[in-house]
Scaffold this motif. Structure first.
Motif, mmCIF file in Angstrom:
data_model
loop_
_atom_site.group_PDB
_atom_site.id
_atom_site.type_symbol
_atom_site.label_atom_id
_atom_site.label_comp_id
_atom_site.label_asym_id
_atom_site.label_seq_id
_atom_site.Cartn_x
_atom_site.Cartn_y
_atom_site.Cartn_z
ATOM 1 N N ILE A 207 0.818 -1.214 0.000
ATOM 2 C CA ILE A 207 0.000 0.000 0.000
ATOM 3 C C ILE A 207 0.854 1.267 0.000
ATOM 4 O O ILE A 207 0.356 2.356 0.270
ATOM 5 N N MET A 208 2.130 1.119 -0.310
ATOM 6 C CA MET A 208 3.037 2.272 -0.361
ATOM 7 C C MET A 208 3.912 2.135 -1.600
ATOM 8 O O MET A 208 4.213 1.026 -2.027
ATOM 9 N N GLY A 209 4.337 3.248 -2.169
ATOM 10 C CA GLY A 209 5.152 3.216 -3.375
ATOM 11 C C GLY A 209 6.627 3.440 -3.100
ATOM 12 O O GLY A 209 7.289 2.647 -2.419
ATOM 13 N N ALA A 210 7.160 4.538 -3.624
ATOM 14 C CA ALA A 210 8.596 4.808 -3.524
ATOM 15 C C ALA A 210 9.130 4.820 -2.090
ATOM 16 O O ALA A 210 10.233 4.322 -1.849
ATOM 17 N N PRO A 211 8.389 5.383 -1.109
ATOM 18 C CA PRO A 211 8.961 5.423 0.245
ATOM 19 C C PRO A 211 9.293 4.058 0.831
ATOM 20 O O PRO A 211 10.099 3.957 1.743
ATOM 21 N N VAL A 212 8.682 2.989 0.303
ATOM 22 C CA VAL A 212 8.961 1.656 0.825
ATOM 23 C C VAL A 212 9.678 0.795 -0.214
ATOM 24 O O VAL A 212 9.822 -0.413 -0.050
ATOM 25 N N SER A 213 10.173 1.435 -1.278
ATOM 26 C CA SER A 213 10.833 0.705 -2.370
ATOM 27 C C SER A 213 12.192 1.299 -2.713
ATOM 28 O O SER A 213 12.605 1.301 -3.873
ATOM 29 N N GLY A 214 12.884 1.820 -1.719
ATOM 30 C CA GLY A 214 14.214 2.357 -1.958
ATOM 31 C C GLY A 214 14.223 3.752 -2.558
ATOM 32 O O GLY A 214 15.249 4.217 -3.050
ATOM 33 N N LEU A 215 13.073 4.433 -2.543
ATOM 34 C CA LEU A 215 12.927 5.794 -3.079
ATOM 35 C C LEU A 215 13.176 5.861 -4.582
ATOM 36 O O LEU A 215 13.777 6.806 -5.086
ATOM 37 N N ILE A 216 12.724 4.841 -5.306
ATOM 38 C CA ILE A 216 12.791 4.890 -6.762
ATOM 39 C C ILE A 216 11.389 4.740 -7.332
ATOM 40 O O ILE A 216 10.488 4.219 -6.684
ATOM 41 N N SER A 217 11.233 5.200 -8.574
ATOM 42 C CA SER A 217 9.960 5.065 -9.275
ATOM 43 C C SER A 217 9.830 3.652 -9.837
ATOM 44 O O SER A 217 10.765 2.851 -9.767
ATOM 45 N N ARG A 218 8.664 3.364 -10.409
ATOM 46 C CA ARG A 218 8.590 2.142 -11.193
ATOM 47 C C ARG A 218 9.513 2.313 -12.399
ATOM 48 O O ARG A 218 9.964 3.409 -12.709
ATOM 49 N N SER A 219 9.807 1.234 -13.074
ATOM 50 C CA SER A 219 10.822 1.279 -14.126
ATOM 51 C C SER A 219 10.294 1.916 -15.407
ATOM 52 O O SER A 219 9.100 1.910 -15.691
ATOM 53 N N ILE A 220 11.237 2.462 -16.169
ATOM 54 C CA ILE A 220 10.963 3.190 -17.403
ATOM 55 C C ILE A 220 11.647 2.467 -18.555
ATOM 56 O O ILE A 220 12.812 2.061 -18.459
ATOM 57 N N TRP A 221 10.931 2.320 -19.654
ATOM 58 C CA TRP A 221 11.487 1.678 -20.843
ATOM 59 C C TRP A 221 12.599 2.532 -21.447
ATOM 60 O O TRP A 221 12.461 3.747 -21.600
ATOM 61 N N THR A 222 13.718 1.901 -21.768
ATOM 62 C CA THR A 222 14.805 2.565 -22.487
ATOM 63 C C THR A 222 15.241 1.680 -23.640
ATOM 64 O O THR A 222 15.116 0.454 -23.585
ATOM 65 N N GLN A 223 15.758 2.293 -24.679
ATOM 66 C CA GLN A 223 16.190 1.547 -25.865
ATOM 67 C C GLN A 223 17.530 0.857 -25.650
ATOM 68 O O GLN A 223 17.778 -0.215 -26.197
ATOM 69 N N GLN A 224 18.404 1.474 -24.852
ATOM 70 C CA GLN A 224 19.748 0.933 -24.656
ATOM 71 C C GLN A 224 20.094 0.880 -23.179
ATOM 72 O O GLN A 224 19.640 1.711 -22.393
ATOM 73 N N GLY A 225 20.945 -0.090 -22.827
ATOM 74 C CA GLY A 225 21.379 -0.220 -21.444
ATOM 75 C C GLY A 225 20.255 -0.702 -20.545
ATOM 76 O O GLY A 225 19.218 -1.196 -21.006
ATOM 77 N N PHE A 226 20.482 -0.579 -19.238
ATOM 78 C CA PHE A 226 19.457 -0.977 -18.288
ATOM 79 C C PHE A 226 18.219 -0.100 -18.462
ATOM 80 O O PHE A 226 18.314 1.051 -18.886
ATOM 81 N N HIS A 227 17.074 -0.651 -18.111
ATOM 82 C CA HIS A 227 15.872 0.170 -18.039
ATOM 83 C C HIS A 227 16.083 1.290 -17.021
ATOM 84 O O HIS A 227 16.957 1.202 -16.148
#
Length: 357
Positions: A207-227
């Motif tokens: 029931i919590m987002g970034a504050p309980v997930s290491g202060l990161i957002s959900r992932s973002i699609w990228t064309q190269q390298g890590f997401h």
């Protein structure tokens, strides 16, 4: 990707390494994001809306859920850790937690395995519906650890979409079984390889987002390298990732006897059949053209109300304290809440996202 670009967010470095690249991006208003998603103009993984600051009531509910659920979390984390040790023997265990919901459980498992004297590694990697797992991150892990000890970690299952995405992503990659080794706390739809239960319960980090997930957002699609991901520094004052895992670790160390997982009596085929029936019945009754708009389970239903444009909220019982946050959020947005009893099967809540086009 260089080793020095790997980071741990607000977690300790020994607890997790995120195989993500921090990016900066313009935030998209929730209503516009919904329009883009449903029109096909943009994929959901190409946009983010600004994650709101949790209200004092939201924080209080999280803390109360942790107080009430810490012993269960500690027991189930230890049960899962014991099961992994029994499964892999002396093979080092490589936890690949699916960002974001899998990361808190992955950290807890990493801590438990380390305290058991086991060699384990923990990474946070991206998986995106319709686009698959981050192959750059998976290549990175495989080049260092091989595939024998890799397990994927998520918080829970909803409809089973992530299992399906894993199956597609891993097909043709050598070293993986046909049924992905997906570990979750709760598996109400019966589609995980290993779970502590099939209950739809109030998992505190659900029931919590970034504050309980290491202060990161959900992932973002990228064309190269890590997401990619966005670092949510604006939520630093509410950071509770370490509070969660430290509380559970302390509780886990107090446990005297931990029973082995007893899932032999769980009929996963029945769970899958009921889950499909609930989703398909709702889709038909409410003319939902994409089941991606149906979010079953307390955590998924709550997150949909927080992040998306909801249309309907269904709960098994409106006075169920485990759905209190969901009910309050829906009421605040003027969303109708229907108490439907067993009509939603094994789920205690379901949200349907509004069709905006």
């Amino acid at each position: 990707m260089r080793e020095d670009t790997i980071f741990s967010g607000s977690y300790l470095p020994e607890d997790v390494h995120f195989l993500l690249q921090p990016v900066e991006m313009e935030m998209t208003p929730v209503e516009l994001k919904e329009e883009y998603i449903q029109s096909g103009k943009k994929h959901y993984s190409e946009m983010l809306s600004q994650e709101p600051e949790p209200t004092p009531w939201h924080i209080d509910l999280f803390r109360r859920s942790l107080d009430q659920g810490a012993e269960r979390l500690a027991t189930e984390v230890q049960q899962l850790a014991n099961a992994l040790v029994a499964q892999f023997g002396d093979t080092p265990i490589v936890l690949a937690s699916l960002v974001r919901a899998g990361v808190p459980l992955g950290v807890m498992l990493q801590q438990a395995l380390r305290e058991m004297g086991r060699t384990s590694f923990h990474y946070g990697i991206s998986i995106i519906r319709d686009r698959g797992i981050d192959t750059a991150a998976l290549d990175w892990i495989e080049s260092r650890h091989g595939t024998d000890g890799i397990v994927f970690v998520d918080g829970w299952t909803g409809k089973g979409a992530i299992t399906g995405e894993l199956i597609k992503s891993l097909k043709g990659r050598p070293g993986y079984p046909a049924m992905p080794r997906l570990v979750v706390l709760a598996d109400p739809c019966g589609r995980a390889w290993l779970s502590a239960s099939d209950d739809d319960w109030l998992i505190p980090f659900g029931i919590m987002g970034a504050p309980v997930s290491g202060l990161i957002s959900r992932s973002i699609w990228t064309q190269q390298g890590f997401h990619g991901c966005v670092q949510c520094d604006h939520l630093a004052a509410w950071e509770c990732s370490r509070t969660l895992v430290d509380t559970v670790a302390e509780q886990r160390r107090r446990l005297h006897e931990v029973p082995a997982l007893s899932l032999a009596s769980v009929d996963k085929a029945q769970l899958r059949e009921t889950s499909d029936r609930v989703v398909n019945t709702l889709a038909s009754r409410y003319q939902v053209d994409s089941i991606n708009r149906i979010k079953p389970g307390i955590a998924e239903a709550t997150r949909a109300v927080l992040r998306r444009v909801p249309d309907h909220v269904f709960v098994r019982a409106i006075d169920d304290p485990d759905v209190a946050l969901l009910v309050a959020l829906a009421q605040d947005k003027g969303i109708a809440i229907a108490e439907v009893g067993d009509a939603i099967g094994q789920y205690r809540a379901v949200t349907i996202i509004k069709k905006v086009l």
